[in-house]
Design an enzyme around this catalytic site. Structure first.
Site, PDB file in Angstrom:
ATOM      1  N   ARG A  51       0.805  -1.214   0.000  1.00 17.25           N
ATOM      2  CA  ARG A  51       0.000   0.000   0.000  1.00 17.25           C
ATOM      3  C   ARG A  51       0.837   1.261   0.000  1.00 17.25           C
ATOM      4  O   ARG A  51       0.507   2.210  -0.697  1.00 17.25           O
ATOM      5  CB  ARG A  51      -1.038  -0.021   1.108  1.00 17.25           C
ATOM      6  N   THR A  52       1.906   1.314   0.745  1.00 15.33           N
ATOM      7  CA  THR A  52       2.631   2.589   0.827  1.00 15.33           C
ATOM      8  C   THR A  52       3.264   2.925  -0.522  1.00 15.33           C
ATOM      9  O   THR A  52       3.170   4.049  -1.009  1.00 15.33           O
ATOM     10  CB  THR A  52       3.686   2.545   1.947  1.00 15.33           C
ATOM     11  N   LYS A  80      24.420  -5.827  -4.641  1.00 16.94           N
ATOM     12  CA  LYS A  80      25.843  -5.898  -5.018  1.00 16.94           C
ATOM     13  C   LYS A  80      26.693  -5.199  -3.973  1.00 16.94           C
ATOM     14  O   LYS A  80      27.907  -5.116  -4.115  1.00 16.94           O
ATOM     15  CB  LYS A  80      26.054  -5.204  -6.363  1.00 16.94           C
ATOM     16  N   ARG A 101      11.763   3.380   1.503  1.00 16.31           N
ATOM     17  CA  ARG A 101      11.533   2.515   2.675  1.00 16.31           C
ATOM     18  C   ARG A 101      12.728   1.595   2.837  1.00 16.31           C
ATOM     19  O   ARG A 101      13.234   1.037   1.848  1.00 16.31           O
ATOM     20  CB  ARG A 101      10.268   1.681   2.485  1.00 16.31           C
ATOM     21  N   HIS A 129       7.545   6.703  10.473  1.00 15.91           N
ATOM     22  CA  HIS A 129       6.793   6.518   9.226  1.00 15.91           C
ATOM     23  C   HIS A 129       5.907   7.756   9.045  1.00 15.91           C
ATOM     24  O   HIS A 129       4.686   7.703   9.205  1.00 15.91           O
ATOM     25  CB  HIS A 129       5.956   5.242   9.362  1.00 15.91           C
TER      26      HIS A 129
HETATM   27  C1  NCD Z   1       2.765   0.022   8.340  1.00 18.50           C
HETATM   28  C2  NCD Z   1       4.280   0.006   8.221  1.00 18.50           C
HETATM   29  O1  NCD Z   1       4.812  -0.315   7.169  1.00 18.50           O
HETATM   30  O2  NCD Z   1       4.900   0.309   9.236  1.00 18.50           O
HETATM   31  N1  NCD Z   1       2.137  -0.241   7.123  1.00 18.50           N
HETATM   32  C3  NCD Z   1       1.931   0.758   6.239  1.00 18.50           C
HETATM   33  O3  NCD Z   1       2.791   1.516   5.890  1.00 18.50           O
HETATM   34  N2  NCD Z   1       0.690   0.905   5.824  1.00 18.50           N
HETATM   35  C4  NCD Z   1       2.250  -0.837   9.415  1.00 18.50           C
HETATM   36  C5  NCD Z   1       2.627  -2.275   9.396  1.00 18.50           C
HETATM   37  O4  NCD Z   1       3.343  -2.765   8.529  1.00 18.50           O
HETATM   38  O5  NCD Z   1       2.169  -2.955  10.314  1.00 18.50           O
END
Ligand code: NCD
Length: 306
Positions: A51-52, A80, A101, A129
């Protein structure tokens, strides 16, 4: 170059402005459809995400921009042995903005210190986050029309849950907030978050292991998944993973104006039967995340151009 690594990189008035932009995007999407024409967002995801990453990509497409996507760390130069610093320098030659990420805490900051374009932290290990918090703030705003005078319960993995850390940091800047921290003893909120936000600002909070006991006093209940990938051993994860399950019986203990949030993905911590309860807001939260990412991309690109 302005980057967003921590939610505290944005002032309260900037958050207000982002919420106002997101509301305007929701009301007049066509006005934004070409705003990022000719611009490229690079999504660098060194950790699994659906989703992100897609939320960032959908956000950029809805602004009329393009996306360069790295979805699999194993097939990237990181495998690498390339450093995050070098990756950031290289991607700065291809794109106008980065969403990253990474499983290591601090990786996004290293990228920001080396990139010549804005970097948005899309989650760094168990640390923070900030764009999930933007989604959370818009959700609270749209449902409650205020950020002050709220009792917010956070439930589940408060130790490793980076969304929890960022949300507490953000909400701690508003007036008259109270927190109820609901977790197993092993997954309590880290003391650095307590010290830097709650204690530093004298914000009332209490810790409990009982969701049932906390339910009646909450305006907002923020459920979280136990973060399997941050555990050192499987046994501990298996013992703790189903510590809390929000089901219709527990929902009867909540107020009529309670809102239930979750950053998703959900595992077992909210039963599917809760989804039809009008107080369940977690799917609205997903949509809100896209609008807030649009607002943030727009802001950072405008600032970079000026
Ligand atoms: C969260 C994350 O990645 O920290 N998810 C997200 O970004 N929607 C929460 C999770 O992974 O539990």
């Amino acid at each position: 170059m302005r980057s967003v690594i921590d939610i505290l990189d944005l002032s309260v008035s900037e958050l207000d402005a982002l919420i106002a932009t997101a509301e305007d995007i929701i009301a007049h999407p066509a006005d934004y459809a070409e705003k990022c024409h000719g611009k490229k967002l690079a999504t660098l995801f060194f950790e699994p995400s659906t989703r992100t990453r897609m939320s960032f990509e959908a956000a950029m497409y809805e602004l009329g921009g393009n996306v360069l996507s790295m979805t699999d760390a194993a097939s990237s130069s990181a495998s690498k042995g390339e450093s995050v610093a070098d990756t950031a320098k290289v991607i700065s030659c291809y794109a106008d903005i980065i969403a990253m990420r990474h499983p290591k805490e601090g990786a996004a900051l290293v990228a920001a210190n080396n990139a010549s374009i804005p970097v948005i932290n899309a989650g760094d290990g168990g640390h923070c986050h900030p764009t999930q918090t933007l989604a959370d703030l818009l959700t609270i705003w749209r449902e409650k029309k205020r950020f002050s005078g709220l009792t917010v319960g956070l439930c589940g993995d408060l130790k490793f849950g980076r969304t929890v850390h960022s949300l507490i940091n953000a909400l701690s800047r508003y007036e008259d907030m109270r927190f109820v921290l609901i977790s197993p003893t092993e997954l309590k909120l880290p003391s650095y978050v307590k010290e830097e936000s709650l204690k530093a600002k004298n914000i009332p909070y209490r810790q409990t292991t009982s969701l049932e006991e906390a339910m009646p006093e909450l305006d907002v209940l923020y459920m979280t998944r136990v973060q399997k990938e941050r555990f050192f051993n499987e046994e501990d994860y298996l013992r703790l993973k189903d510590s809390y399950i929000l089901d219709p019986a527990k929902m009867t203990l909540g107020r009529d104006d309670l809102i239930v949030m979750h950053p998703l993905p959900r595992v077992n911590e909210i039963s599917v039967a809760v989804d039809k309860d009008p107080r369940a807001c977690y799917f609205k939260q997903v949509l809100n995340g896209k609008y807030m990412r649009m607002a943030l991309i727009l802001k950072l690109l405008e600032e970079a151009a000026s």
